[in-house]
Design a protein around this motif. Sequence first.
Motif, PDB file in Angstrom:
ATOM      1  N   CYS A 171      -5.372  35.881 -18.055  1.00  0.00           N
ATOM      2  CA  CYS A 171      -4.725  37.010 -17.373  1.00  0.00           C
ATOM      3  C   CYS A 171      -5.270  37.124 -15.965  1.00  0.00           C
ATOM      4  CB  CYS A 171      -5.031  38.321 -18.113  1.00  0.00           C
ATOM      5  SG  CYS A 171      -3.719  38.866 -19.191  1.00  0.00           S
ATOM      6  N   ASN A 174      -6.275  40.627 -14.623  1.00  0.00           N
ATOM      7  CA  ASN A 174      -6.444  40.874 -16.048  1.00  0.00           C
ATOM      8  C   ASN A 174      -6.175  42.333 -16.407  1.00  0.00           C
ATOM      9  OD1 ASN A 174      -7.297  40.114 -18.750  1.00  0.00           O
ATOM     10  ND2 ASN A 174      -9.136  41.327 -18.356  1.00  0.00           N
ATOM     11  N   ASP A 201      -0.945  34.816 -17.365  1.00  0.00           N
ATOM     12  CA  ASP A 201      -0.161  36.050 -17.340  1.00  0.00           C
ATOM     13  C   ASP A 201      -0.417  36.755 -16.009  1.00  0.00           C
ATOM     14  OD1 ASP A 201       0.869  38.637 -17.709  1.00  0.00           O
ATOM     15  OD2 ASP A 201       0.431  38.631 -19.850  1.00  0.00           O
TER      16      ASP A 201
END
Length: 375
Positions: A171, A174, A201
């Motif tokens: 992430c 994150n 992500d």
Amino acid sequence: MDPRTTVEAMLRPDLRGRTAYGAPQLDVPVALNTNENSYPVPPVVVEAIADAVRAVAAGLNRYPDREFTALRTALAAYLSRSGTPVGPGAVWAGNGSNEVLLHLLQAFGGPGRTALGFTPAYSMHPIITTTTGTTWVDGLRGVEGAGAFDLDVASAVAQVRAHRPDVVFLCSPNNPTGTALGLDVVVAVHDAAPDALVVVDEAYAEFARPGTPSALTLLAGRPRLVVTRTMSKAFALAGGRLGYLAADPAVTDALRLVRMPYHLSTQTQAVALAALEHADLMLETVGAIKEQRDRLVSGLTALGLDPVPSDANFVLFGTLEDARATWQELLDRGVLVRDVGIPHYLRVTAGTPEETTRFLEAVAAAVPTRTGAAP
């Protein structure tokens, strides 16, 4: 089957006793718990969306474009604005980035396979993993104390080599910590896991501070690397449910094997296209939100708390004696934030200037200050 058999007994064993995902949806004056964009869709874009949906409404008796060709082209053009060329064949989309993540796990996970993520991170990663019958492995970030939420190259590589996952989640920035990854971490993890799909992500990428790199720049020559994005945050389109990814076209071809037929409705495609046609206007609030994020960091620091420097549209803050009690005290004052399950920490979304003021005033009233400074 015995008619007395309970639903609980029929449920898959790995799902029994679990709690469904769900952030509280409460009617409060200041809702700062789900990282939504606090600014409404601009009137010009509202009209454009209404016109776009009206234009396709008569054709709703027909299935939508299964390949969402125009939308993939528009998303590719938007991503290419960053300076890294992305072609339509490298783009995939779904009803929110969660569906995109689900497609990835349906295609590359499953029974007998493992997914690794470095927690604390996005809570839906392990949930979606489990629903596909994939085994989830909780990787770890830094040690307690300074840099507790950082992920360094040596630690990440060691964990990937130890667990040999089929899918790795990274992430950046994150969630829930707001911390971004260096590209050295992404490259090292990718190279240490030669048989794994590596998913970065980047749901909050538009809010990153200047100089924060995107993994989009690493896609060329790395067919196992995937970068996911969303229109929910920076585009203020959480209700539109549109997430997407960029990856090698071989990955998007694989996702066609698992997606439901016509999974993106005609009106969803029309809404997203209208928003992308007004991308500059839709993104005008990003700068204002980043200002409030930085104001949250300075304000919480002045109150003697410990906010984590953030590249997202939220701030994780800690050193609370009782995070759950503080959450309730803030709620009692009309401010809803997120308890993410990390002891002594809560997370707050960066909203409007008025919402920031209300939040800092509520924190000042709920938590004894250690410096005596005003918010």
